[in-house]
Design an enzyme around this catalytic site. Structure first.
Site, PDB file in Angstrom:
ATOM      1  N   ARG A  29      -6.745  12.296  14.090  1.00 17.22           N
ATOM      2  CA  ARG A  29      -5.292  12.192  13.945  1.00 17.22           C
ATOM      3  C   ARG A  29      -4.724  13.592  13.685  1.00 17.22           C
ATOM      4  O   ARG A  29      -5.230  14.333  12.856  1.00 17.22           O
ATOM      5  CB  ARG A  29      -4.940  11.214  12.827  1.00 17.22           C
ATOM      6  CG  ARG A  29      -5.465   9.812  13.129  1.00 17.22           C
ATOM      7  CD  ARG A  29      -5.199   8.835  12.011  1.00 17.22           C
ATOM      8  NE  ARG A  29      -3.783   8.492  11.910  1.00 17.22           N
ATOM      9  CZ  ARG A  29      -3.313   7.569  11.056  1.00 17.22           C
ATOM     10  NH1 ARG A  29      -4.143   6.945  10.232  1.00 17.22           N
ATOM     11  NH2 ARG A  29      -2.033   7.296  11.020  1.00 17.22           N
ATOM     12  N   ASP A  66       3.962  -0.504  12.649  1.00 19.73           N
ATOM     13  CA  ASP A  66       2.942  -1.411  12.139  1.00 19.73           C
ATOM     14  C   ASP A  66       3.217  -2.865  12.505  1.00 19.73           C
ATOM     15  O   ASP A  66       2.347  -3.727  12.317  1.00 19.73           O
ATOM     16  CB  ASP A  66       2.824  -1.278  10.615  1.00 19.73           C
ATOM     17  CG  ASP A  66       2.153   0.024  10.202  1.00 19.73           C
ATOM     18  OD1 ASP A  66       1.537   0.671  11.064  1.00 19.73           O
ATOM     19  OD2 ASP A  66       2.259   0.401   9.018  1.00 19.73           O
ATOM     20  N   ARG A  92      -5.249  -3.207  11.660  1.00 19.06           N
ATOM     21  CA  ARG A  92      -4.169  -4.068  12.154  1.00 19.06           C
ATOM     22  C   ARG A  92      -4.520  -4.732  13.485  1.00 19.06           C
ATOM     23  O   ARG A  92      -4.026  -5.816  13.793  1.00 19.06           O
ATOM     24  CB  ARG A  92      -2.863  -3.274  12.234  1.00 19.06           C
ATOM     25  CG  ARG A  92      -2.455  -2.725  10.865  1.00 19.06           C
ATOM     26  CD  ARG A  92      -1.011  -2.280  10.800  1.00 19.06           C
ATOM     27  NE  ARG A  92      -0.803  -1.469   9.599  1.00 19.06           N
ATOM     28  CZ  ARG A  92      -0.603  -1.952   8.368  1.00 19.06           C
ATOM     29  NH1 ARG A  92      -0.593  -3.260   8.177  1.00 19.06           N
ATOM     30  NH2 ARG A  92      -0.427  -1.136   7.349  1.00 19.06           N
ATOM     31  N   GLY A 149      -4.206   8.440   6.631  1.00 19.86           N
ATOM     32  CA  GLY A 149      -3.289   9.443   7.149  1.00 19.86           C
ATOM     33  C   GLY A 149      -2.233   9.832   6.130  1.00 19.86           C
ATOM     34  O   GLY A 149      -1.872  11.008   6.013  1.00 19.86           O
ATOM     35  N   LYS A 153       0.837  -1.201   0.000  1.00 20.38           N
ATOM     36  CA  LYS A 153       0.000   0.000   0.000  1.00 20.38           C
ATOM     37  C   LYS A 153       0.875   1.256   0.000  1.00 20.38           C
ATOM     38  O   LYS A 153       0.570   2.242  -0.689  1.00 20.38           O
ATOM     39  CB  LYS A 153      -0.915  -0.025   1.226  1.00 20.38           C
ATOM     40  CG  LYS A 153      -1.766   1.204   1.437  1.00 20.38           C
ATOM     41  CD  LYS A 153      -2.786   0.982   2.541  1.00 20.38           C
ATOM     42  CE  LYS A 153      -2.189   0.852   3.911  1.00 20.38           C
ATOM     43  NZ  LYS A 153      -2.059   2.140   4.632  1.00 20.38           N
ATOM     44  N   SER A 173      10.397   7.503  11.253  1.00 20.86           N
ATOM     45  CA  SER A 173      10.183   6.349  10.369  1.00 20.86           C
ATOM     46  C   SER A 173      11.096   6.438   9.159  1.00 20.86           C
ATOM     47  O   SER A 173      10.650   6.600   8.027  1.00 20.86           O
ATOM     48  CB  SER A 173       8.719   6.283   9.924  1.00 20.86           C
ATOM     49  OG  SER A 173       7.862   6.058  11.016  1.00 20.86           O
TER      50      SER A 173
END
Length: 418
Positions: free
Chosen positions: A122, A306, A378, A94, A25, A192
């Protein structure tokens, strides 16, 4: 896609078989964004519908790109002018909202970015602050969507904080090479790094050059142009991680379609599974995971948030208490994932203790029963893994939330469970 329903009931079973990983994705959304900014036609293969990717496809249509989908192939003819006012709906993605927040800097006229569901909770203050430093006027709902963006981009030197998300930085790295001047980004606390490595890899494929120093200082030359993409989307390590953990818990699975040298950070799941005692074999063709005696493990997931849900399910099946660091990254996901995992695992007989930035999971016997996904894709997948060795079936409410990223998850899961 799965039809919305209230729950799914999963019985215990052994997990084995051969699967093909869903398309990434993250790569797919980036490829669509790049293609929308190239006036020539790009061809992207490996498309599979999910809510987040379809949200980005809707966004690029909104800005005027021509999109034609035939099977698993997307043809996109993008734009060279950015003059029209646009209204962008991000769904619950997001990445779509923050990435296009960065891309919106290219537009001289007004841009409105909105969303729905969990995305409204968010934070977007990082988009607001960065765009203001670049000369834009931004009005938000107290740091949340919707965003109303206007004004002219003023390239220069700015400093941004990326401790909460790298998604805005991705959008700026995509947009600023097309600006009329050069930009230097000083980035503090990048949370990240693997996702930015993915963005830079895709930019290189699109013919754009960005120099950086240790992912903290980025020099972006303006007046560049994207070349059309001919791009095959690779398999998704984040989605495959659930099947790999399932095999480590209860069986033997072979997963095809994964790039063993991918920039995707979540391929580190192979190392974590090995550290917990599972047998993992990695080749160019497939990843094979086989159950073995599982024991406690320690892993810092700060760069890989994740992976918390599948690793929490793995830890529940390990002897001893496993420790996963980085829970501060979980508070602003589709749910507060640390609290969601703690709440739902407790219903199944597994104790999770949360400290300042750690999750301590003590393995044990899983009872089964009714749990809730918290409308988090998730979390729903992690709860499915908890059914494999449960004493009774596990019933998951709002399981259809997997449509956000991996609509075929439960089909693939049930086909592999015996």
């Amino acid at each position: 896609m799965l039809e919305p329903t209230s729950y799914i009931k999963l019985s215990p079973g052994v997990y084995y078989g051969t699967l093909t990983a869903p398309p990434s994705k993250s790569y797919l959304q980036r490829a669509v964004a790049f293609a929308s900014l190239c006036p020539e036609t790009s061809v992207i293969t490996g498309y599979k519908a999910n809510n987040d990717t379809d949200a980005v496809l809707g966004l690029v249509k909104s800005i005027g790109a021509e999109v034609n989908i035939q099977g698993d192939t997307i043809h996109i003819k993008g734009l060279s002018q950015y003059d029209l006012p646009v209204h962008l709906h991000s769904g619950e993605s997001g990445l779509a909202a923050r990435m296009f927040g960065g891309i919106s800097t290219l537009y001289n006229n007004s841009v409105v970015i909105e969303g729905r569901g969990s995305l409204l909770n968010r934070p977007m203050h990082m988009v607001e602050q960065a765009l203001q430093l670049l000369g834009k006027t931004v009005v938000s709902q107290n740091g949340f969507l919707p965003l109303h963006i206007s004004g002219k981009l003023q390239p220069g030197k700015i400093t941004i904080d990326a401790s909460e998300t790298s998604q805005l930085l991705t959008g700026l790295l995509i947009a600023l090479p097309l600006a009329k001047g050069d930009t230097t980004l000083h980035v503090h606390n990048l949370c990240s790094q693997p996702y930015i490595a993915m963005t830079l890899e895709m930019l290189e494929k699109a013919g754009v050059s960005i120099q950086h120093k240790n992912f903290s200082d980025f020099f972006i030359r303006g007046n560049q142009h994207f070349k059309p993409l001919q791009y095959q989307v690779e398999g998704d390590w984040s989605g495959a991680a659930f099947h790999m953990a399932a095999a480590a818990i209860s069986g033997h699975v072979c997963i095809k379609g994964l790039n063993p040298t991918s920039a995707q950070g979540d391929r580190i799941i192979c190392d974590v599974l090995k550290s917990a005692g599972a047998l993992v074999t990695l080749s160019d063709e497939a990843v094979t995971v086989i159950k073995s005696d599982l024991h406690d493990f320690h892993f810092d997931a700060t760069m890989y948030p994740d992976l918390f849900p599948p690793l929490a399910a793995l830890a529940a099946h390990c002897k001893g208490t496993s420790v996963i660091t980085g829970t501060q990254r979980l508070t602003q996901k589709e749910s507060n994932r640390a609290l969601s995992l703690q709440s739902e695992f407790q219903k199944l007989g597994i104790q999770i203790k949360l400290s300042e930035n750690e999750m301590h999971i003590t393995g044990g016997k899983i009872t089964g029963g009714s749990v809730n996904s918290h409308n988090d894709h998730r979390i729903a997948m992690a709860l499915a893994l908890m059914s494999l060795n449960a004493k009774m079936p596990v019933e998951i409410e709002h399981y259809e939330t997997v449509n956000k990223s991996y609509p075929d998850f439960f089909s693939d899961f049930n086909e592999s469970k015996h």
